[in-house]
Design an enzyme around this catalytic site. Structure first.
Site, short mmCIF file in Angstrom:
data_model
loop_
_atom_site.label_atom_id
_atom_site.label_comp_id
_atom_site.label_asym_id
_atom_site.label_seq_id
_atom_site.Cartn_x
_atom_site.Cartn_y
_atom_site.Cartn_z
CG HIS A 55 43.91 36.83 36.35
ND1 HIS A 55 43.84 35.83 37.30
CD2 HIS A 55 44.81 37.72 36.83
CE1 HIS A 55 44.64 36.12 38.31
NE2 HIS A 55 45.26 37.26 38.04
CE LYS A 112 32.75 33.52 34.28
NZ LYS A 112 33.90 32.76 34.81
CE LYS A 134 36.97 29.03 45.45
NZ LYS A 134 36.47 30.35 45.05
CB THR A 183 39.16 29.30 41.55
OG1 THR A 183 38.31 30.43 41.44
CG2 THR A 183 40.54 29.65 41.06
CE LYS A 226 30.86 28.29 36.21
NZ LYS A 226 32.25 28.09 36.58
NE ARG A 227 29.85 39.16 37.71
CZ ARG A 227 30.26 40.40 37.93
NH1 ARG A 227 30.97 40.67 39.00
NH2 ARG A 227 29.94 41.36 37.10
C1 26W Z 1 37.21 45.75 34.14
C2 26W Z 1 38.28 45.04 33.57
C3 26W Z 1 38.45 43.66 34.02
C4 26W Z 1 38.97 42.75 33.16
C5 26W Z 1 39.20 41.47 33.55
C6 26W Z 1 38.15 43.27 35.31
C7 26W Z 1 38.38 41.97 35.73
C8 26W Z 1 38.92 41.08 34.83
C9 26W Z 1 39.27 39.67 35.30
C10 26W Z 1 40.24 39.06 34.33
C11 26W Z 1 38.13 38.79 35.52
C12 26W Z 1 38.46 37.54 36.29
O1 26W Z 1 38.12 37.44 37.43
N1 26W Z 1 39.09 36.53 35.65
C13 26W Z 1 39.15 35.20 36.22
O2 26W Z 1 40.33 35.03 36.98
C14 26W Z 1 40.32 33.80 37.68
C15 26W Z 1 41.55 33.74 38.55
O3 26W Z 1 42.68 33.55 37.79
C16 26W Z 1 40.24 32.63 36.72
O4 26W Z 1 40.11 31.45 37.45
C17 26W Z 1 39.05 32.79 35.78
O5 26W Z 1 39.07 31.79 34.79
C18 26W Z 1 39.08 34.17 35.13
O6 26W Z 1 37.91 34.38 34.36
#
Ligand code: 26W
Length: 823
Positions: free
Chosen positions: A363, A561, A667, A663, A555-556
């Site tokens: 991701h 971003k 939406k 995503t 978004k976060r």
């Molecule tokens: C704590 C470690 C960690 C590292 C990465 C926690 C969470 C993450 C994720 C990769 C963060 C995340 O939510 N990524 C998002 O995933 C979505 C679903 O595929 C994508 O649409 C987003 O672009 C992506 O940032």
């Protein structure tokens, strides 16, 4: 015809009404005149649960009887939001419940507001898992989703004088009506300790002597598919102290020590890590990952053995395990450990099973988010797993890599699961690729970058392993439920089963130029904006006009971003208005929603900057309300459901190459917002579907960003060349917006100049401002805007998460659907 589109029958209304009252009396112990809104919510949930549980029983009995192949979706995060409204919609009972409650003098909308969000996730990855749950059940695929039963989900956010404050989320404080505890399926999870080697029949046998054992207690949440489909299970593990481990200590007077050990065991599922970047080095995080991976695998194995005993020949035929990012990657050595050490299989048998069972979704490409664990830590917490990882790595390097690149030590170092540096690390991404049969990215461009930039040599070694599955969203929650007005309009033009076959929305294109339809479509947008305006007023005290353009970024908060790029544009507009109060612009409301990781300083400074700049602008009467800026506190799924239907413009402005998919972009477009965005992640595919004429594309492409990096990027070049940009940046550190604390916003400017502007904000600024100008111009042409908005809604069929799930099924999981009453 879906049930919900028929007007509800009198009998079903009366039945639900009776059930709600019965639950109010017999489960809630209260009565109509006295019941609190919360009691009404719980009674309604209990009434709905009668249908939910019946569906659950049917489905589980069918899957168990037919011994179906199933996917097991392992994810550290599930961002479910609220369930009552969703379950009502999926059961076709929403209108029924509305009438039933109305007859009881209650308002369903108010009752829905009682439910706390189930926020067991950070952002996109967690919400994607929740949408996939909905689609798996809707498409009747046998699936069990596994995660952690966090006591505290993502923190609750508020602002104090513009600064983010975090408080613990307490979603279960007053009970959760949807979950069922399953004590019969408790698992014991080992941690720490050492490995003993004993000789058994001439073979070295490994025995892990754990230093601690904790209990994993499963809580099941039924997931209701749409329109009479299956009800699948989301199984979340809670950690508890084992019943027996502390008695010796306890009896020998160690009351306090025993309590401390109990607290330590319970800490594992206590809280969701609020970072969407990295928590490398955090022992508790590694333990969380192992705890839920091991419990889930033990559960999967128990289910398999119930039907097949010690015959492992059919395991990989019946079991697929999907790793949602590398967070559950320790499942790979765990399955090896169980098969080798506990079930007595050979290495080759065990490894063949692993590679057939696992697949992994990546991701993110952000280097800081690629998980690595220190060898020291790993050795201490999971000593046997580290041995297994070494063995996996040894065989991989000396066979596969050596065969392809004989004698090439440099390529071995790059592909090794162990990073050899001063501080040796286990690379979880490498482990996941080696241990899986398929690895997918989440949007076309992202999956290409996984092949070319992240794992090029893995791609050369196994050309068929890396693939793409473009993300999707469930149209049930993200259109049907959250935007009832637009859904009703769509029902008039399109077959009522569009929530199952979202491509049918293409038909709306026929009406894109129809003045009456445009009017109806934009009237609905305006109604939704009025609702959001009331919410904005309630949450922030700021009054906004529904006639203004609603410009939304939700978004976060992350530098990549680029919420600060949005802010720089706002500041530029404000400066123009100050110089000329008659500056001609379409009035706009800039609406933000974002949480920052509590330890991410600059992200928190950007939130502060948005709030302070907003305060100043919102109070400035000279600009006649042409700009309003609001950041809504505590952005979460239920707030997104209110913001998305009201958006005119969707901000998707990440640096090209950084946003894996996105995503929220899907939406917003589905609800008729036009995208202003870079050619990044799924924006590219959204533009392909909707047509670039119906969006505002700007900025550097992935290749241009790369070229800039190679040729040396200097943000000062842009600063000195663009007077407006310079003036705006200078107002960040001259105390203009924070006179009482002049340097308070300086960190943002510093990151963009001295800091080197890693995310190319300055390089994209002018092109962004120009694209915003085009959006302004288009909004003045009501028909042109309406046309594009309709085309956006009409062309989002591809982004149905049902399509994503079907892609996973066809290319990776190979499942067969079984309706709940299948024989
Ligand atoms: C704590 C470690 C960690 C590292 C990465 C926690 C969470 C993450 C994720 C990769 C963060 C995340 O939510 N990524 C998002 O995933 C979505 C679903 O595929 C994508 O649409 C987003 O672009 C992506 O940032």
């Amino acid at each position: 015809m879906s049930k919900s589109s028929k007007s509800p029958g009198k009998a079903s209304i009366e039945a639900l009404q009776t059930s709600i009252i019965r639950h109010l009396h017999t489960s809630q112990g209260t009565y109509e005149e006295k019941a609190s809104p919360e009691a009404w919510w719980k009674a309604t949930a209990a009434a709905v649960n009668e249908s939910v549980m019946a569906g659950l029983t049917d489905t589980q009995r069918t899957h168990s009887k037919l011994d179906t192949r199933a996917v097991n979706y392992l994810s550290m995060e599930f961002l479910m939001g609220r369930l009552l409204s969703n379950n009502l919609h999926n059961l076709g009972l929403f209108d029924v419940a509305e009438k039933a409650l109305d007859n009881l003098g209650q308002n369903l909308a108010d009752i829905l507001e009682q439910e706390p969000d189930m926020a067991l996730g950070n952002g996109g990855l967690g919400r994607l898992a929740a949408c996939f749950l909905d689609s798996l059940a809707t498409l009747n695929y046998p699936a069990v989703c596994y995660g952690i039963h966090y006591e505290h989900g993502l923190f609750e956010q508020s602002f104090s004088k513009g600064r983010q404050i975090e408080r613990p989320d307490d979603w279960r404080e007053y009970g959760n009506p949807w979950e069922v505890c399953r004590p019969e399926s408790v698992q014991q999870i080992k941690l720490y300790g050492y490995v003993e080697t004993v000789s058994q029949g001439g073979r070295a046998h490994k025995i892990w002597r754990p230093g601690q054992v904790v209990k994993a207690v499963p809580w099941d949440i039924p997931i209701v598919g749409y329109d009479g489909a299956n009800v699948n299970i989301l199984r979340l593990w809670e950690s508890r102290a084992t019943d027996f481990f502390d008695w010796d200590v306890f009896n020998s007077g160690g009351y306090v020590d025993a309590q401390a050990e109990q607290a330590q065991a319970e800490a594992i599922s206590k809280v969701l890590y609020p970072n969407d970047e990295t928590d490398a080095g955090k022992e508790l995080r590694l333990i969380q990952q192992y705890f839920f991976s091991a419990a889930s695998l033990a559960d999967i194995i128990r289910r398999y053995q119930r039907a097949h005993g010690d015959d492992w020949s059919r395991f990989s035929e019946l079991v697929a395990v999907q790793l949602n990012d590398t967070h559950p990657a320790v499942s790979i050595p765990e399955l090896m450990r169980v098969l080798l050490d506990e079930k007595g299989l050979s290495w080759d048998e065990s490894w063949a099973i692993c590679q057939q069972v696992f697949s992994y979704t990546n991701h993110t490409l952000l280097p800081e988010a690629l998980e690595k664990w220190s060898l020291h830590l790993f050795a201490r917490v999971l000593p046997r797993h580290l041995e297994i990882i070494f063995e996996i790595n040894h065989r991989f390097l000396s066979r596969d890599v050596e065969a392809k690149w004989p004698g090439d030590d440099a390529v071995k170092a790059r592909l090794s699961i162990i990073e050899e540096s001063d501080h040796r690390m286990v690379r979880m991404g490498h482990l996941s690729v080696v241990g899986s049969h398929k690895v997918n990215g989440v949007a076309q461009v992202h999956s290409e970058l996984v092949k070319t930039d992240l794992f090029p040599e893995f791609h050369a070694l196994w050309p068929d392993k890396l693939t793409n599955v473009t993300n999707g969203i469930t149209p049930r929650r993200w259109l049907k439920a959250c935007n009832p007005r637009l859904s009703a309009l769509i029902d008039q033009k399109v077959d009522a089963d569009w929530p199952l076959h979202l491509d049918k929305l293409q038909k709306l294109k026929d009406f894109a130029d129809d003045a009456d339809f445009q009017q109806a479509f934009m009237d609905i947008k305006r109604q939704n904006k009025l609702d959001l305006a009331a919410e904005i007023k309630a949450l922030t005290g700021v009054e906004v006009s529904a006639d203004a353009l609603f410009d939304v970024q939700i978004k976060r908060l992350h530098e990549y971003k680029r919420q600060h790029l949005n802010l720089l544009h706002i500041m530029a507009l404000y400066r123009r208005l100050q110089q000329d109060p008659n500056y001609d612009m379409v009035p706009r409301v800039f609406i933000f929603g974002a949480k920052a990781a509590p330890g991410y300083r600059l992200a928190k400074d950007i939130i502060y900057a948005i709030n302070r700049v907003g305060d100043r602008i919102n109070q400035d009467e000279r600009i006649q309300g042409k700009i309003k800026v609001v950041m809504l506190p505590n952005y979460r799924v239920s707030l997104a459901e209110k913001m998305i239907p009201a958006a005119d413009l969707s901000e998707q402005i990440s640096t090209a190459g950084k946003e894996a998919s996105g995503t929220g972009n899907m939406k917003l477009a589905l609800n008729g917002a036009l995208t202003i965005g870079t050619l990044d992640g799924a924006n590219i595919e959204i533009a392909e579907e909707a047509g670039e004429d119906n969006e505002f594309i700007f900025g550097l492409t992935v290749d241009e960003v790369k070229a800039l990096n190679q040729n040396g990027y200097n943000p000062y070049d842009y600063y000195h060349a663009d007077a407006e940009l310079k003036a705006v940046l200078d107002s960040l550190d001259n105390g203009y917006f924070t006179p009482e604390e002049p340097g308070a916003l300086a960190s943002i400017k510093r990151s963009l100049l001295e800091g080197g502007d890693a995310y190319k904000v300055l390089a994209d600024f002018r092109s962004y401002v120009d694209a915003q100008q085009l959006a302004d111009a288009k909004y003045r042409d009501k028909a042109a805007w309406a046309r594009s908005a309709i085309i956006n809604t009409a062309t989002m069929g591809k982004f149905n998460s049902d399509r994503s799930i079907q892609d996973y099924v066809d290319r990776i999981w190979k499942l067969t659907p079984y309706p709940r009453k299948a024989k």
